[in-house]
Write a protein that holds these residues in place. Structure first.
Motif, PDB file in Angstrom:
ATOM      1  N   THR A  36       0.834  -1.207   0.000  1.00  0.00           N
ATOM      2  CA  THR A  36       0.000   0.000   0.000  1.00  0.00           C
ATOM      3  C   THR A  36       0.870   1.260   0.000  1.00  0.00           C
ATOM      4  OG1 THR A  36      -0.130  -0.074   2.425  1.00  0.00           O
ATOM      5  CG2 THR A  36      -1.901  -1.142   1.197  1.00  0.00           C
ATOM      6  N   VAL A  37       2.040   1.176  -0.614  1.00  0.00           N
ATOM      7  CA  VAL A  37       2.987   2.290  -0.604  1.00  0.00           C
ATOM      8  C   VAL A  37       2.464   3.442  -1.467  1.00  0.00           C
ATOM      9  CG1 VAL A  37       5.336   3.014  -1.201  1.00  0.00           C
ATOM     10  CG2 VAL A  37       4.920   0.747  -0.217  1.00  0.00           C
ATOM     11  N   LYS A  51       4.704 -13.479   3.120  1.00  0.00           N
ATOM     12  CA  LYS A  51       4.492 -13.755   4.535  1.00  0.00           C
ATOM     13  C   LYS A  51       3.003 -13.628   4.891  1.00  0.00           C
ATOM     14  CE  LYS A  51       9.063 -12.021   5.888  1.00  0.00           C
ATOM     15  NZ  LYS A  51       9.799 -10.993   6.682  1.00  0.00           N
ATOM     16  N   PRO A  52       2.478 -14.506   5.736  1.00  0.00           N
ATOM     17  CA  PRO A  52       1.053 -14.452   6.076  1.00  0.00           C
ATOM     18  C   PRO A  52       0.703 -13.413   7.134  1.00  0.00           C
ATOM     19  CG  PRO A  52       2.074 -16.337   7.135  1.00  0.00           C
ATOM     20  CD  PRO A  52       3.122 -15.738   6.245  1.00  0.00           C
ATOM     21  N   ALA A  79      -5.992  -0.543   6.906  1.00  0.00           N
ATOM     22  CA  ALA A  79      -5.387  -0.988   8.160  1.00  0.00           C
ATOM     23  C   ALA A  79      -5.478   0.067   9.253  1.00  0.00           C
ATOM     24  CB  ALA A  79      -3.922  -1.378   7.918  1.00  0.00           C
ATOM     25  N   ASP A  80      -5.402   1.358   8.891  1.00  0.00           N
ATOM     26  CA  ASP A  80      -5.478   2.390   9.923  1.00  0.00           C
ATOM     27  C   ASP A  80      -6.860   2.438  10.561  1.00  0.00           C
ATOM     28  OD1 ASP A  80      -6.201   3.332   7.283  1.00  0.00           O
ATOM     29  OD2 ASP A  80      -6.437   5.328   8.146  1.00  0.00           O
ATOM     30  N   TYR A 114      -4.946  -9.080  -0.303  1.00  0.00           N
ATOM     31  CA  TYR A 114      -5.520  -7.977   0.480  1.00  0.00           C
ATOM     32  C   TYR A 114      -5.540  -8.326   1.963  1.00  0.00           C
ATOM     33  CZ  TYR A 114      -9.098  -5.045   2.606  1.00  0.00           C
ATOM     34  OH  TYR A 114      -9.778  -4.208   3.454  1.00  0.00           O
ATOM     35  N   LEU A 115      -5.996  -9.521   2.306  1.00  0.00           N
ATOM     36  CA  LEU A 115      -6.091  -9.924   3.714  1.00  0.00           C
ATOM     37  C   LEU A 115      -4.721  -9.922   4.374  1.00  0.00           C
ATOM     38  CD1 LEU A 115      -8.728 -12.799   3.422  1.00  0.00           C
ATOM     39  CD2 LEU A 115      -9.073 -10.576   4.495  1.00  0.00           C
ATOM     40  N   ARG A 116      -3.742 -10.530   3.719  1.00  0.00           N
ATOM     41  CA  ARG A 116      -2.415 -10.587   4.360  1.00  0.00           C
ATOM     42  C   ARG A 116      -1.764  -9.209   4.392  1.00  0.00           C
ATOM     43  NH1 ARG A 116       1.784  -8.557   1.998  1.00  0.00           N
ATOM     44  NH2 ARG A 116       3.119  -9.895   3.275  1.00  0.00           N
ATOM     45  N   THR A 117      -2.051  -8.346   3.422  1.00  0.00           N
ATOM     46  CA  THR A 117      -1.481  -7.000   3.426  1.00  0.00           C
ATOM     47  C   THR A 117      -2.089  -6.156   4.541  1.00  0.00           C
ATOM     48  OG1 THR A 117      -1.109  -7.138   1.033  1.00  0.00           O
ATOM     49  CG2 THR A 117      -1.038  -4.948   2.028  1.00  0.00           C
ATOM     50  N   MET A 118      -3.395  -6.314   4.787  1.00  0.00           N
ATOM     51  CA  MET A 118      -4.026  -5.610   5.912  1.00  0.00           C
ATOM     52  C   MET A 118      -3.454  -6.109   7.240  1.00  0.00           C
ATOM     53  SD  MET A 118      -5.958  -3.326   4.644  1.00  0.00           S
ATOM     54  CE  MET A 118      -4.795  -3.236   3.262  1.00  0.00           C
ATOM     55  N   ARG A 119      -3.214  -7.409   7.330  1.00  0.00           N
ATOM     56  CA  ARG A 119      -2.625  -7.954   8.558  1.00  0.00           C
ATOM     57  C   ARG A 119      -1.217  -7.409   8.756  1.00  0.00           C
ATOM     58  NH1 ARG A 119      -5.081 -13.734   7.090  1.00  0.00           N
ATOM     59  NH2 ARG A 119      -3.007 -14.106   6.229  1.00  0.00           N
TER      60      ARG A 119
END
Length: 594
Positions: free
Chosen positions: A80-81, A142-143, A458-459, A522-527
């Motif tokens: 999400t850079v 990475k998960p 995520a925020d 998306y899920l792992r990036t939010m985590r």
């Protein structure tokens, strides 16, 4: 030919003029024949013009362009850079996370990143005004799971507690509201990401919620026949392929061989952890229009089902659900136990109960007969929305294992404008009121809170966790990962990208084999984002977010901690349930019984 076209156009204009002039339905056409049609053209294309031309990146509703871009980048590129800084209006009142002067380094985080997830991401090779050339690459990512120490356990006193290592899951969207391809993509994406969860929505459990995906576990083991070799070769070339693909490739009987390969340790099978939602229509728990325990247990006892949720309310429609008849197929009608050709309108409340005693009778009953966690879904209306609930829990010792709290921002496939705009409180208020009320009555410890309501980044998720949530639901963001463009046509069966349409030519827009990886990414990036925000706040796990990690900055530059923002009045007059919570056992029994 030019003359034919010219006279044809003249005849068409005369025809339209006469038709518009002498019709009695549309005033603007009657007073301005032909020319008035421009109004309808502009009205039709207006949303697209506003979305892409006129609204700034933070103005669009319900999903602004900036948020949608973040979701797309997380799904396609697993990051999400951004560059040049935030587009947020910092002059407005808003919540902020309280950063630590000495943040943690990545190696100091308490995170479980083993094993890696096999996924696909995109690499931009060339981009111009009219095109973008990209390359799709297989990657190991990475998960970002919680460790055993920090995992969230729902229903720890149940025979089958639900252990969650991914704080973000897919919220309630039923098969019917979504197409089968969309359900497949989401369920398979959740399975690939691991650790997360998926709510079935109130439409029952479809075969697509039960999607299985496969990876090679040990490719060195000896295979006994040629078919097994072909299956292993296919899975090697197509990691995280589904059982639907294997059946299409090798025939329906192939699953016997696949199951043998799983039992031998050659393949790994993954499915989505499901939360089986039951709404007031009792779909998935009924027969002949009435509650049927046999049907309920058939679904609730499936191994993929980890918890059961009673939907008392939903943010966008604080009542029963609605499925327009245009979206009902024979398969959907069979799963729900409804008729074709009629709108399905669930009752405003459950026919099984109409008070707190009745609600907890069923919660307790389902906890006992399934051994699994049972929770409820609610919406806050004011500061005292959950006082009666918490008092009852304190007095009787009966508790749901979790409470899902939805906000007024919540979306839906079909609802009424007046409900979506003005019924129920926004999610941040709801989380804090629920958390504080449960703590006020000392019943918070055994209840987990799952928050939903446009918590797409995520925020926003971290703020929700700091306000008191334990877990996060996402719905429209999940739809965006499989191609949703926010067309707002979910209720029409004419979704232009096929996510909420059951028309084959539209549903074909959802390519499951590609979109599932976007959901997983998306899920792992939010985590990952939650862990990084936690590190910035000085905590080694996002499961440790609390009130001290959040502040409210108001437009007048006043900064307050969360305890001073919402005031849940604790000087509430004593009620009969308060009296029941006394040291007099006989009086307690009498009052609860009444």
């Amino acid at each position: 030919m030019p003359l034919i076209l010219f006279y044809g156009l003249i005849i068409l204009l005369i025809y339209l003029y006469l038709r518009d002039k002498y019709q009695n339905q549309h005033s603007i056409l009657k007073t301005h024949p032909v020319l008035g049609r421009l109004r309808y053209i502009f009205e039709m294309i207006g949303p697209e013009f506003r979305q892409y031309w006129f609204l700034n990146d933070k103005e669009g509703k319900p999903v602004d362009r900036d948020t949608q871009e973040t979701i797309a980048k997380a799904g396609k590129y697993a990051n999400t850079v951004i560059g040049f800084g935030s587009k947020k209006d910092f002059s407005k009142t808003s919540f902020y996370l309280t950063n630590s002067m000495f943040p943690l380094n990545v190696e100091e985080l308490s995170v479980d990143n083993d094993p890696l997830i096999t996924s696909y991401t995109y690499q931009i090779l060339n981009e111009s005004v009219t095109s973008r050339k990209e390359k799709r690459n297989q990657v190991e990512v990475k998960p970002w799971h919680l460790t055993e120490e920090h995992k969230i356990t729902i229903g720890k006193t149940r025979k089958q507690p639900f252990h969650v290592k991914g704080l973000v899951g897919v919220s309630a969207m039923s098969y019917g509201a979504l197409s089968k391809s969309a359900v497949k993509a989401l369920a398979q994406g959740v399975a690939i990401s691991g650790g997360s969860y998926m709510n079935t929505g109130e439409g029952g459990i479809s075969p697509y919620h039960l999607s299985k995906v496969y990876e090679i576990k040990d490719g060195t083991l000896e295979l006994v026949d040629r078919l097994s070799e072909r299956i292993v070769q296919y899975v090697t070339e197509n990691p995280n392929c589904s059982h639907f693909e294997l059946e299409n490739r090798f025939g329906k009987g192939v699953m016997f061989h696949v199951d043998n390969l799983v039992s031998q340790g050659v393949l790994t099978q993954k499915t989505a952890d499901l939360i089986f939602q039951i709404g007031s229509g009792l779909f998935g728990a009924r027969k002949d229009g009435k509650y049927c325990e046999e049907t309920f247990l058939k679904n609730a006892l499936k191994p993929e089902v980890k918890a059961i949720e009673l939907k008392l309310a939903q943010g966008a429609k604080v009542r029963g659900g609605k499925l327009p008849k245009e979206k009902i197929t024979p398969e959907i009608a069979s799963i729900r136990g409804v008729e074709m050709g009629r709108d399905v309108e669930s009752p405003n409340r459950f026919p099984l109960f109409s008070d707190m005693d009745g609600l907890f009778q069923w919660v307790t009953h389902w906890q006992e007969i399934t051994g699994k966690p049972v929770g409820i879904k609610v919406v806050a209306g004011d500061n005292h929305s959950f006082d009666d609930l918490a008092r009852y829990m304190k007095a009787t010792g009966k508790t749901p294992d979790f409470i899902s709290i939805d906000g007024a921002e919540g979306g839906t496939g079909a609802t009424y404008q007046e409900m979506a705009d003005s019924l129920g409180l926004p999610i941040y208020s709801g989380i804090h009121i629920l958390d504080k009320t449960l703590r006020k009555y000392d019943v918070r410890d055994n209840v987990k809170i799952i928050a939903s309501g446009m918590l797409a980044t995520a925020d926003k998720m971290a703020i929700a966790l700091s306000l008191g949530a334990d877990l996060i639901y996402i719905a429209r963001a999940a739809m965006n990962t499989v191609g949703c463009i926010n067309a707002g046509k979910c209720h029409t069966n004419l979704c232009p990208v096929g996510i909420t349409s059951h028309l084959p030519h539209l549903e074909a827009g959802v390519v499951v084999e590609e979109k599932r990886f976007r959901t997983a990414n998306y899920l792992r990036t939010m985590r990952e984002g939650l862990f990084m925000l936690g590190a910035s706040c000085g905590i080694d796990s996002p499961s440790k977010f609390s009130h001290k990690h959040i502040a409210l900055r108001e437009a007048n530059n006043d900064v307050r901690k969360i305890e001073n923002f919402f005031n849940v009045d604790e000087s509430v007059p004593m009620t009969r349930m308060d009296e029941a919570n006394t040291s007099n056992p006989e009086r307690k029994k009498e009052l609860i019984g009444s």
